[in-house]
Design a protein around this motif. Sequence first.
Motif, mmCIF file in Angstrom:
data_model
loop_
_atom_site.group_PDB
_atom_site.id
_atom_site.type_symbol
_atom_site.label_atom_id
_atom_site.label_comp_id
_atom_site.label_asym_id
_atom_site.label_seq_id
_atom_site.Cartn_x
_atom_site.Cartn_y
_atom_site.Cartn_z
ATOM 1 N N MET A 1 0.815 -1.205 0.000
ATOM 2 C CA MET A 1 0.000 0.000 0.000
ATOM 3 C C MET A 1 0.849 1.257 0.000
ATOM 4 S SD MET A 1 -3.119 -1.008 2.553
ATOM 5 C CE MET A 1 -4.056 0.418 2.000
ATOM 6 N N THR A 2 2.147 1.067 -0.197
ATOM 7 C CA THR A 2 3.026 2.224 -0.278
ATOM 8 C C THR A 2 3.672 2.259 -1.638
ATOM 9 O OG1 THR A 2 4.861 0.946 0.640
ATOM 10 C CG2 THR A 2 3.538 2.221 2.187
ATOM 11 N N ASP A 3 4.017 3.471 -2.079
ATOM 12 C CA ASP A 3 4.716 3.598 -3.346
ATOM 13 C C ASP A 3 6.117 3.035 -3.202
ATOM 14 O OD1 ASP A 3 3.285 6.854 -3.832
ATOM 15 O OD2 ASP A 3 2.551 4.880 -4.449
ATOM 16 N N THR A 4 6.644 2.470 -4.278
ATOM 17 C CA THR A 4 7.994 1.935 -4.259
ATOM 18 C C THR A 4 8.861 2.723 -5.210
ATOM 19 O OG1 THR A 4 7.425 0.331 -5.979
ATOM 20 C CG2 THR A 4 7.193 -0.397 -3.705
ATOM 21 N N GLY B 1 -0.520 3.702 12.428
ATOM 22 C CA GLY B 1 -1.363 2.712 11.785
ATOM 23 C C GLY B 1 -2.081 3.328 10.595
ATOM 24 N N LYS B 2 -1.996 2.679 9.448
ATOM 25 C CA LYS B 2 -2.700 3.137 8.237
ATOM 26 C C LYS B 2 -3.693 2.050 7.843
ATOM 27 C CE LYS B 2 -0.646 3.420 4.166
ATOM 28 N NZ LYS B 2 0.177 3.923 3.033
ATOM 29 N N ILE B 3 -4.980 2.336 8.045
ATOM 30 C CA ILE B 3 -6.013 1.313 7.998
ATOM 31 C C ILE B 3 -7.089 1.722 6.998
ATOM 32 C CG2 ILE B 3 -7.769 0.131 9.388
ATOM 33 C CD1 ILE B 3 -5.851 1.449 11.775
ATOM 34 N N ASP B 4 -7.478 0.790 6.160
ATOM 35 C CA ASP B 4 -8.659 1.002 5.313
ATOM 36 C C ASP B 4 -9.313 -0.350 5.091
ATOM 37 O OD1 ASP B 4 -10.553 2.429 3.989
ATOM 38 O OD2 ASP B 4 -9.411 2.685 2.140
ATOM 39 N N GLY B 5 -9.785 -0.914 6.182
ATOM 40 C CA GLY B 5 -10.394 -2.232 6.134
ATOM 41 C C GLY B 5 -10.884 -2.617 7.517
ATOM 42 N N HIS B 6 -11.276 -3.859 7.666
ATOM 43 C CA HIS B 6 -11.892 -4.312 8.908
ATOM 44 C C HIS B 6 -10.836 -4.615 9.975
ATOM 45 C CE1 HIS B 6 -15.452 -4.388 6.525
ATOM 46 N NE2 HIS B 6 -15.008 -5.360 5.736
ATOM 47 N N VAL B 7 -11.175 -4.281 11.203
ATOM 48 C CA VAL B 7 -10.305 -4.538 12.353
ATOM 49 C C VAL B 7 -11.134 -5.260 13.403
ATOM 50 C CG1 VAL B 7 -8.749 -3.536 14.063
ATOM 51 C CG2 VAL B 7 -9.113 -2.354 11.879
ATOM 52 N N ARG B 8 -10.676 -6.430 13.811
ATOM 53 C CA ARG B 8 -11.421 -7.212 14.782
ATOM 54 C C ARG B 8 -10.493 -7.716 15.893
ATOM 55 N NH1 ARG B 8 -14.631 -5.055 12.168
ATOM 56 N NH2 ARG B 8 -16.434 -5.891 11.045
ATOM 57 N N ALA B 9 -11.045 -7.802 17.096
ATOM 58 C CA ALA B 9 -10.417 -8.482 18.226
ATOM 59 C C ALA B 9 -8.942 -8.069 18.374
ATOM 60 C CB ALA B 9 -10.583 -9.991 18.063
ATOM 61 N N GLY B 10 -8.017 -9.021 18.240
ATOM 62 C CA GLY B 10 -6.606 -8.715 18.434
ATOM 63 C C GLY B 10 -6.091 -7.613 17.541
ATOM 64 N N GLY B 11 -6.706 -7.438 16.378
ATOM 65 C CA GLY B 11 -6.313 -6.328 15.515
ATOM 66 C C GLY B 11 -6.537 -4.988 16.175
ATOM 67 N N ALA C 1 -10.143 9.462 7.683
ATOM 68 C CA ALA C 1 -9.731 10.186 6.478
ATOM 69 C C ALA C 1 -10.352 9.557 5.243
ATOM 70 C CB ALA C 1 -8.210 10.174 6.351
ATOM 71 N N GLN C 2 -10.721 10.392 4.300
ATOM 72 C CA GLN C 2 -11.227 9.874 3.034
ATOM 73 C C GLN C 2 -10.124 9.139 2.288
ATOM 74 O OE1 GLN C 2 -14.469 10.087 2.519
ATOM 75 N NE2 GLN C 2 -14.284 8.793 0.701
ATOM 76 N N ASP C 3 -8.882 9.627 2.396
ATOM 77 C CA ASP C 3 -7.730 8.974 1.781
ATOM 78 C C ASP C 3 -6.634 8.837 2.843
ATOM 79 O OD1 ASP C 3 -5.512 8.127 0.371
ATOM 80 O OD2 ASP C 3 -5.889 9.426 -1.353
ATOM 81 N N PRO C 4 -6.519 7.676 3.487
ATOM 82 C CA PRO C 4 -5.517 7.510 4.538
ATOM 83 C C PRO C 4 -4.089 7.756 4.067
ATOM 84 C CG PRO C 4 -7.076 5.693 4.549
ATOM 85 C CD PRO C 4 -7.339 6.484 3.296
ATOM 86 N N ASN C 5 -3.810 7.464 2.794
ATOM 87 C CA ASN C 5 -2.455 7.680 2.286
ATOM 88 C C ASN C 5 -2.054 9.152 2.389
ATOM 89 O OD1 ASN C 5 -1.745 4.948 1.230
ATOM 90 N ND2 ASN C 5 -3.520 5.319 -0.068
ATOM 91 N N VAL C 6 -2.978 10.038 2.035
ATOM 92 C CA VAL C 6 -2.692 11.468 2.077
ATOM 93 C C VAL C 6 -2.478 11.926 3.516
ATOM 94 C CG1 VAL C 6 -3.647 13.767 1.647
ATOM 95 C CG2 VAL C 6 -3.898 11.960 -0.077
#
Length: 266
Positions: free
Chosen positions: A1-4, A107-117, A187-192
């Motif tokens: 999810m990062t530029d290379t 933390g950069k998150i754009d998805g589901h987070v459960r329990a230990g996450g 954030a609408q765009d977590p990367n930004v």
Amino acid sequence: MTDTGADTNVTSDRYVRYEVERGFATLTLDSPHNRNAISGRLVSELHEGLRAAAADPDVRAVVLSHTGGTFCAGADLSETSGDVGSRTKEMAELLRAIVELPKPVIGKIDGHVRAGGMGLVGACDLAVAGPRSTFALTEVRLGLAASIISLTVLPRIDSRAASRYFLTGEKFGADEAEAIGLITAAAQDPNVTVEELLDQFRQASPQGLAESKTLTTRATLADFDRYTEALIAQSARLFESEEAGEGMTAFLQKRPPRWAPGAAHG
């Protein structure tokens, strides 16, 4: 999810990918077969990445990110190797390693987070979540409790929110996560947004970042010293209970546990 780029170090065929670019390390959870669940291998590779980042004088901070639509699904319930106490201790050591790292972790998150996450999110110094993010402390629905991860989640959220989400197991979105203090920003765009935070770190000295982090993590680390052993014991007791056995079996079989509406009784 990062530029290379040309100066990026990429390690493939791993559950956790480690990349360094422009003075920052990114640890990317990349275990799609189990939705980035917390397995022994994932824990081990996260430790490796944290140690590498700590030892690299050119790394100013760490970004903890993910591939796919789930940041982390919680513990890998299909793993049976090792006793429960040992696995729980490993999780406690991982969370402490993130908190103790002498460099900020975002933390950069754009998805589901459960329990230990949720524990991983709480351990990060800053956390940014996108519109696809949802959060839930689902342990209570499995006959368990959010024992070890309470060490990093409870310091983040207000007491009313803690009571609600620890006790109901219901899910909530990024806006609510920001409102209760679990994350820094929705954030609408977590990367930004993460890049904007990294720009702020570029203006701070490594020594200043390390010493300032010790101030913000002191109370959490004191709680690790005070409560970890008791929470490991609680977790082991619950995992070995009849109710938890039913809860985890029902989860793996994709059916309601016997105490939930819709469960078969007879």
